[in-house]
Scaffold this active site. Structure first.
Site, short mmCIF file in Angstrom:
data_model
loop_
_atom_site.label_atom_id
_atom_site.label_comp_id
_atom_site.label_asym_id
_atom_site.label_seq_id
_atom_site.Cartn_x
_atom_site.Cartn_y
_atom_site.Cartn_z
N HIS A 126 0.80 -1.19 -0.07
CA HIS A 126 -0.01 -0.07 0.22
C HIS A 126 0.75 1.33 0.12
CE1 HIS A 126 -3.62 -2.40 0.49
NE2 HIS A 126 -3.47 -2.66 1.58
N ASP A 163 -2.99 -10.71 -1.89
CA ASP A 163 -3.46 -10.21 -0.90
C ASP A 163 -4.90 -9.78 -0.97
OD1 ASP A 163 -2.21 -8.53 1.92
OD2 ASP A 163 -4.01 -7.61 1.16
N HIS A 165 -6.51 -7.08 -0.12
CA HIS A 165 -6.46 -5.80 -0.42
C HIS A 165 -5.50 -5.38 -1.79
CE1 HIS A 165 -7.40 -6.10 3.88
NE2 HIS A 165 -8.43 -5.57 3.48
N ASP A 246 -4.61 -12.72 3.58
CA ASP A 246 -6.02 -12.14 4.32
C ASP A 246 -6.97 -12.44 3.53
OD1 ASP A 246 -4.73 -10.44 2.73
OD2 ASP A 246 -4.85 -8.68 3.89
#
Length: 309
Positions: A126, A163, A165, A246
């Site tokens: 991120h 991931d 996200h 995740d």
């Protein structure tokens, strides 16, 4: 197959604050799982700190100086945004997390090993070139890819991110560079709000949206039908994995229903592509995963697949 494990105890000293999901217990759970007898053959190395020049392959020097200048005293946490903080140990941890990917790239590009896994935190995908966010300070995977090109002459690098996200920071760092492919599956809509399939960069960005509640079959289909064929056509000389776990059904931060076997399947498919185009060369670095038992078991399955010849 020999597999390099790169980590550093300094990565345990980073804190975002009390009761934060991105905590040192995540890395402890991973390292405990990797003490099992089946992983006795891992080649283990300590991560060196990344240099300012290496970080500068992705981040401007004023950003690097600003982050590394944050050195809280005692138990103080300096908030950078609503999700991301820095403690007394954060700067060193972030340097080691980025340095792990660099050391792993060096090892695979020199032919010392074919594959490597970086057990590190803070995560990186991120972190935008000029902004920390989403628990991330430096863009570890993008830095590793750029280092492979700058130090080892790798012409084409693929960064594959599973991931839950979207790796907005990685995408922003490479979206204008046709020599780096970025492919990501992620829950959509979800934090950070990016990753629509229409985001294509210069034809080098491939996003697969997974609706909340999507299971392992949908996850596998996204990779088998859309993302892996794009990687195959790109013919990378190195594959870098942003390995977040995740998307697992038990993870508290999202709503996908992926299982350990699905992550292991994808890892095996990635390794087969690497064998076809990149001499087997794969560097994987830990991203998310916030249910500790699921994180530990999925990471172990990921390494089993990386070790398989």
């Amino acid at each position: 197959m020999s597999l390099l494990l790169v980590t550093h105890r300094a990565c345990l000293d980073h804190s975002n604050g009390p009761d934060h999901p991105e905590c040192a217990d995540r890395l402890r759970a991973v390292l405990t799982a990797l003490e099992a007898e089946e992983f006795a053959g891992l080649i283990r190395e300590e991560a060196p700190p990344a240099t300012a020049a290496q970080l500068g392959l992705v981040h401007p020097q004023d950003y690097i100086r600003a982050i590394l200048a944050i050195r809280p005293a005692g138990e103080e946490i300096v908030p950078l945004d609503g999700d991301t903080g820095m403690s007394a140990g954060s700067a060193e941890a972030a340097l080691r997390a980025a340095g792990a990917g660099i050391a792993a790239v060096d090892a695979v590009c020199r032919g010392e090993v074919k594959r490597a896994f970086c057990a590190v935190r803070p995560p990186g995908h991120h972190a935008e070139p000029r902004r920390p966010m989403g628990f991330c300070l430096f863009a570890n995977a993008a830095i590793a890819a750029r280092h492979a090109q700058a130090a080892h002459g790798v012409e084409r690098v693929a960064i594959l991110d599973f991931d839950v996200h979207h790796g907005n920071g990685t995408q922003l760092a490479v979206a204008e560079d046709p020599s780096i492919l970025f492919a990501s599956s992620h829950q959509f809509p979800c934090y950070p709000g990016s990753g629509a399939e229409g985001e294509r960069g210069v034809g080098n960005v491939f996003n697969a949206e997974l609706a909340p509640g999507s299971d392992g079959a949908a996850f596998r289909a996204a990779w088998a039908e859309r993302l892996l064929p794009a990687v195959d056509a790109f013919r990378p000389g190195l594959i870098v994995i942003s390995a977040g776990f995740d998307a697992h059904a038990r993870d508290p931060l999202a709503q996908l229903r992926v299982r350990e076997a699905d992550f292991a399947w994808l890892t095996g498919e990635i390794c087969r592509l690497a064998d076809r185009h990149a001499g087997g060369r794969v560097v994987s670095t830990l991203e998310g995963g916030y249910d500790l038992p699921a994180l530990a078991s999925c990471t172990a399955g990921h390494l089993r697949a990386l070790m398989h010849d």
